[in-house]
Design a protein around this motif. Structure first.
Motif, short mmCIF file in Angstrom:
data_model
loop_
_atom_site.label_atom_id
_atom_site.label_comp_id
_atom_site.label_asym_id
_atom_site.label_seq_id
_atom_site.Cartn_x
_atom_site.Cartn_y
_atom_site.Cartn_z
N ASP A 81 42.98 62.65 46.64
CA ASP A 81 42.33 61.35 46.81
C ASP A 81 41.72 61.18 48.21
O ASP A 81 40.68 60.52 48.35
N PRO A 101 37.91 52.11 50.71
CA PRO A 101 39.06 52.14 49.80
C PRO A 101 40.34 51.63 50.49
O PRO A 101 41.19 52.42 50.92
N LEU A 104 43.68 52.95 49.39
CA LEU A 104 43.95 54.30 49.89
C LEU A 104 44.46 54.25 51.33
O LEU A 104 45.39 54.98 51.69
#
Length: 117
Positions: A81, A101, A104
């Motif tokens: 990721d 993100p 994340l």
């Protein structure tokens, strides 16, 4: 980045509004993902979020991206990721011309906390 900042607020205030908005949200995301009792300071000229008075994670703003340092190990899925954002061994760069993100970034923080000795 030759400037010296007295506080994280001073650092964030040095950026134009659009970058400042992203940095404010990165800051909030880090604090929400970290355990209670984290602090913050300027270290190496950029914001550092601290845990038990030791630097846990750094974040910084640039013209075209924001960065988060260091990069935790994490598992294989996590590594997959973060791969698109890797810039060198210990840096994640998130371009400002794409959605950041934030989840994340929260995962990065949770991994850093879990990996602390």
């Amino acid at each position: 980045m030759a400037e010296h900042f007295a506080s994280v607020d001073d650092y964030l205030g040095s950026f134009p509004g659009d970058v400042r908005t992203v940095l404010d949200r990165v800051r909030r995301t880090i604090h929400e993902a970290a355990p209670e009792g984290v602090g913050e300071r300027i270290s190496y000229g950029i914001p550092a979020v601290t845990l038990d008075r030791r630097n846990l994670v750094y974040f910084a703003g640039w013209k075209q991206h924001v960065s988060v340092y260091p990069v935790p190990e994490g598992d294989e899925a996590f590594q997959r990721d973060i791969q698109p954002y890797r810039s060198g061994k210990g840096t994640l760069k998130f371009p400002l011309d794409a959605p950041v993100p934030y989840e994340l970034i929260a995962r990065v923080v949770r991994h850093l906390v879990a990996e602390r000795p």
